[in-house]
Design a protein around this motif. Structure first.
Motif, short mmCIF file in Angstrom:
data_model
loop_
_atom_site.label_atom_id
_atom_site.label_comp_id
_atom_site.label_asym_id
_atom_site.label_seq_id
_atom_site.Cartn_x
_atom_site.Cartn_y
_atom_site.Cartn_z
N SER A 14 0.83 -1.21 0.00
CA SER A 14 0.00 0.00 0.00
C SER A 14 0.86 1.24 0.00
O SER A 14 1.99 1.24 0.51
N TRP A 15 0.31 2.35 -0.53
CA TRP A 15 0.98 3.64 -0.38
C TRP A 15 0.87 4.17 1.05
O TRP A 15 1.51 5.16 1.39
N VAL A 16 0.05 3.53 1.88
CA VAL A 16 0.07 3.83 3.33
C VAL A 16 1.20 2.97 3.92
O VAL A 16 1.04 1.76 4.08
N ALA A 17 2.33 3.60 4.21
CA ALA A 17 3.55 2.84 4.51
C ALA A 17 3.39 1.91 5.71
O ALA A 17 3.88 0.77 5.69
N SER A 18 2.64 2.35 6.73
CA SER A 18 2.52 1.52 7.94
C SER A 18 1.80 0.20 7.65
O SER A 18 1.95 -0.77 8.40
N ALA A 19 1.05 0.15 6.56
CA ALA A 19 0.33 -1.08 6.21
C ALA A 19 1.30 -2.17 5.74
O ALA A 19 0.94 -3.35 5.72
N ASP A 53 -1.71 1.92 10.24
CA ASP A 53 -2.14 2.59 11.48
C ASP A 53 -3.14 3.71 11.21
O ASP A 53 -3.36 4.57 12.06
N GLN A 54 -3.75 3.69 10.03
CA GLN A 54 -4.70 4.72 9.64
C GLN A 54 -6.10 4.13 9.47
O GLN A 54 -6.26 2.91 9.38
N ILE A 55 -7.07 5.03 9.39
CA ILE A 55 -8.45 4.65 9.04
C ILE A 55 -8.84 5.43 7.79
O ILE A 55 -8.71 6.66 7.77
N LEU A 115 -7.45 9.98 -1.64
CA LEU A 115 -7.71 9.19 -0.43
C LEU A 115 -6.81 9.60 0.73
O LEU A 115 -7.18 9.45 1.90
N GLN A 116 -5.62 10.08 0.42
CA GLN A 116 -4.70 10.55 1.47
C GLN A 116 -5.43 11.55 2.39
O GLN A 116 -5.27 11.53 3.61
N ALA A 117 -6.25 12.37 1.77
CA ALA A 117 -6.97 13.41 2.52
C ALA A 117 -8.09 12.82 3.37
O ALA A 117 -8.70 13.51 4.19
N CYS A 118 -8.38 11.54 3.18
CA CYS A 118 -9.48 10.89 3.90
C CYS A 118 -8.97 9.97 5.01
O CYS A 118 -9.74 9.16 5.54
N LEU A 119 -7.69 10.07 5.35
CA LEU A 119 -7.14 9.19 6.39
C LEU A 119 -7.23 9.86 7.77
O LEU A 119 -6.98 11.06 7.91
N VAL A 120 -7.58 9.07 8.75
CA VAL A 120 -7.56 9.52 10.16
C VAL A 120 -6.67 8.53 10.91
O VAL A 120 -6.87 7.32 10.78
N PRO A 121 -5.68 9.02 11.67
CA PRO A 121 -4.83 8.07 12.41
C PRO A 121 -5.65 7.29 13.44
O PRO A 121 -6.47 7.87 14.17
N GLN A 122 -5.41 5.98 13.51
CA GLN A 122 -6.12 5.17 14.52
C GLN A 122 -5.85 5.70 15.93
O GLN A 122 -6.70 5.61 16.81
#
Lengths: 438, 438
Positions: A14-19, A53-55, A115-122
């Motif tokens: 994923s482009w969400v690195a923590s994933a 670590d994002q939602i 989608l980056q703008a739609c992420l909220v940290p868990q």
């Protein structure tokens, strides 16, 4: 039964690195759903999808119009405060949404910026109960638990003759189901002390846990229309962790002849994240019944159920006493097991529940029953681990426990891993015992 | 506990002439609530109040702006498709609304012209389940039923030692609760035929009724906050009739150790009309416990409960076979009893249910349990009336019944009457057995 497809490819990143971190519960192959909002805010709860670590905030995704057509509709349903509307849409739509999210969250996806703008940290989120639970049914699908607990409640008659024929279940309380982080007061009630002829009244002295999985119903069925085994899993949205807190002393005195009531309905805690049946596809395993046992009646049997009816989900119970908390030690693992040991499958639960015409509705919840495995260290309840309170459980810091004490927290964890598939997890399901009301 | 006031005056007469007819269930002293719409229409369901053979349409009353202030607010809440919002408002508001409606429906009331336009004939109405039932709990409050049925299920051990200490209850199924007129298919399931070692699968052969009252929760309580006896009835909105259809052969095989499940959850039928606790005030009677029996534990005891805890509601079960229907004979009465014989009161049910901190919510429903009286002709279930199917029940047209046959309809009726008070009734609760799914 969902088959493997591109969303399960363990090479996906994923482009969400923590994933992409090893050991993380929420890689791109998982994509579980929850209801959330920012901690301490007055925002509306809405659906979200875990990624690292994002939602991914489905209300924001809907607002931004990232998806159109049937995927856009599914996102809109998932943007509601609870997920019932999404659950009602059915497997083809859930599957299409999963594929779209998988593609949009992959490295190099065109949707990254939007989608980056739609992420909220868990770390900034708080969670709600993910669905309006119309009815909650608790099953009893571990033959090991049924035998262990049967020995304690009915020494002469531990495993009742119906057990190997019927996926035993009973109705539970929906109103007191809370999400991980739930704190509840030790229940008060009637008990019959050993040797007494009259009951006593006071705080529960044998407060226990039950390690279970929760199963969220997706699409329902009409009253009078049973769901056959071949269609049963199409009615299941996904699985979560579930702690069926149990007051054993209250239970022993009240449960005959109509079953547990106040010994259970003071609190039930579930994990916020629902892992979809499709996400679990790599971890399907054969449903094995001992050769000497009766085979299920035809209405509870199918070749698919025998071949891939079970889920190999690793489960673990952690206990954190107040002393451990003060010392910052984290919780101590008191049980490790797998859901693969269950005697009845999810499909059998759905089919049995509806065989008399009973109607299920989107958002209904099943509990699996305590998922004790074949050996004693795999037991999912203190009453089993301590042989009814006779053998205190030693904890690593020198403390012991028979039953739960005030301030104890219990953390359930679940995950799936095996060579050739991505590890996926359930997050945690935490609950804390407060002192009885003064 | 609500006291008598001007709304109970038996001399009151309504400008709705049918409300003044002797023997009518819905005089101006009753004023029960239901959810209804015109038969066969696509109108929204909304709350209504029965008066004679008419329904006062609360949505129309709201629209017409007949009432203002807190009464107007209560009418607006009652105009919703289900009555949960009205139920959440609490006794002072329910009582104020009752008084306002009583005054406005009396002969000579200034509101007559405005309200006349808001009447819908009951003959043109169809009804919905009056509340969104979050959780349904079935109790077991008749010691006579518990003893009779205990003899059949456990000959050695009919009345369990907890019975006289605990208002036994268990969670039931909310999704399959329907309103009078419900037709349901005979359930199919597992049973263990006499002498067999393996279960059979097929349509239920011992389909039964249970004559119960339903109790709708009004205001709820927070999780962890028990409701004491002194406040218990303030949480109760009202009572209806309830038929807890029961598949005795399925029940006998499945019910241990966790209680009835598929033997009950295929259908439960309630009457559309909810008679408020305040309307029942003239019919409160002492709650009598045999002198030799243990007194309730302090948390279940109060002077008010002893003095006026019970309700003297006359109850009757009618059975209409297909032959009676063809002959236009109407149903045959097979049981007559009174709710006054119950061993545990409504207040005790509320207090026991919440003593462990369990939270009730507006619209939750309790069943009283089968309300069998002390003699056999007062038994509220066929399994008791026929001694477990051994003594067929003779019907006036020469037919007999042990258990229900396909096409049989069962009609529950309830009413209160005594010298010096207006007779009030519950209407009827009718359900019909369809053949099992082919």
């Amino acid at each position: 039964m969902t088959m493997l497809n591109e969303t399960h490819d363990p090479a996906l990143r994923s482009w969400v690195a923590s994933a992409n971190l090893a050991g993380n519960d929420f890689p791109i192959q998982n994509l579980p759903f929850a209801s959330f909002r920012r901690q301490g805010s007055t925002e509306a709860f809405r659906g979200g999808v875990a990624i690292g670590d994002q939602i991914l905030d489905l209300a924001a995704v809907h607002q931004a119009g990232v998806f159109t057509g049937n995927i856009g509709q599914a996102v809109r349903a998932g943007a509601q405060p609870q997920l019932n509307d999404l659950m009602a849409l059915g497997t083809p739509v859930w599957s299409a949404l999963r594929l779209a999210l998988s593609r949009a969250l992959r490295e190099g996806a065109a949707e990254q910026a939007a989608l980056q703008a739609c992420l909220v940290p868990q770390a900034q989120a708080e969670y709600g109960v993910p669905a309006r639970i119309g009815d909650y049914t608790d099953f009893y699908t571990s033959v090991h638990h049924a035998t262990n607990i049967g020995k304690l409640f009915r020494p002469d008659n531990p495993l009742l003759p119906n057990y190997k024929w019927i996926p035993i279940g009973y109705h539970g309380r929906a109103s007191s189901i809370g999400v991980s982080g739930q704190q509840f007061r030790r229940p008060v009630g009637q008990t019959l002390p050993p040797g007494a002829t009259q009951p006593s009244f006071g705080p529960c002295k044998r407060l226990d846990i039950e390690l279970e999985l929760g199963i969220f119903v997706g699409t329902g069925n009409e009253l009078g229309d049973p769901v056959a085994m071949a269609q049963a899993e199409d009615h299941v949205f996904g699985l979560c962790l579930l702690n069926d807190w149990s007051a054993r002393d209250i239970q022993a005195w009240e449960y005959q002849p109509l079953g547990p009531f106040l010994s259970k309905n003071f609190a039930t805690t579930i994990s916020p994240w629902i892992v979809t049946v499709e996400a679990l596809a790599p971890y399907r395993v054969a449903f094995e019944r001992p050769a000497d046992d009766p085979q299920p009646l035809p209405y509870l049997d199918s070749e698919a159920n025998r071949q891939r009816g079970a889920f190999d989900i690793q489960l673990q119970v952690g206990l954190e006493t107040p002393k451990m908390r003060e010392a910052g030690q984290g919780d101590a693992t008191i049980c490790r097991t797998s859901y693969r040991h269950a005697y009845w499958t999810v499909a059998q639960m759905v089919t049995h529940h509806t065989v008399n015409g009973c109607n299920l509705q989107p958002g209904d919840l099943f509990g699996s029953g305590t998922l004790s495995g074949p050996t004693l260290d795999q037991a999912g309840a203190l009453i089993e681990l301590t042989a009814g309170g006779k053998n205190p459980l030693p904890l690593p810091n020198g403390e012991t426990r028979t039953f739960l004490e005030d301030g104890d927290a219990v953390v359930l964890r679940g995950w799936c891993e095996k060579p050739g598939a991505a590890r996926i997890g359930f997050g945690e399901c935490r609950g804390t015992v407060l002192p009885a009301r003064g």
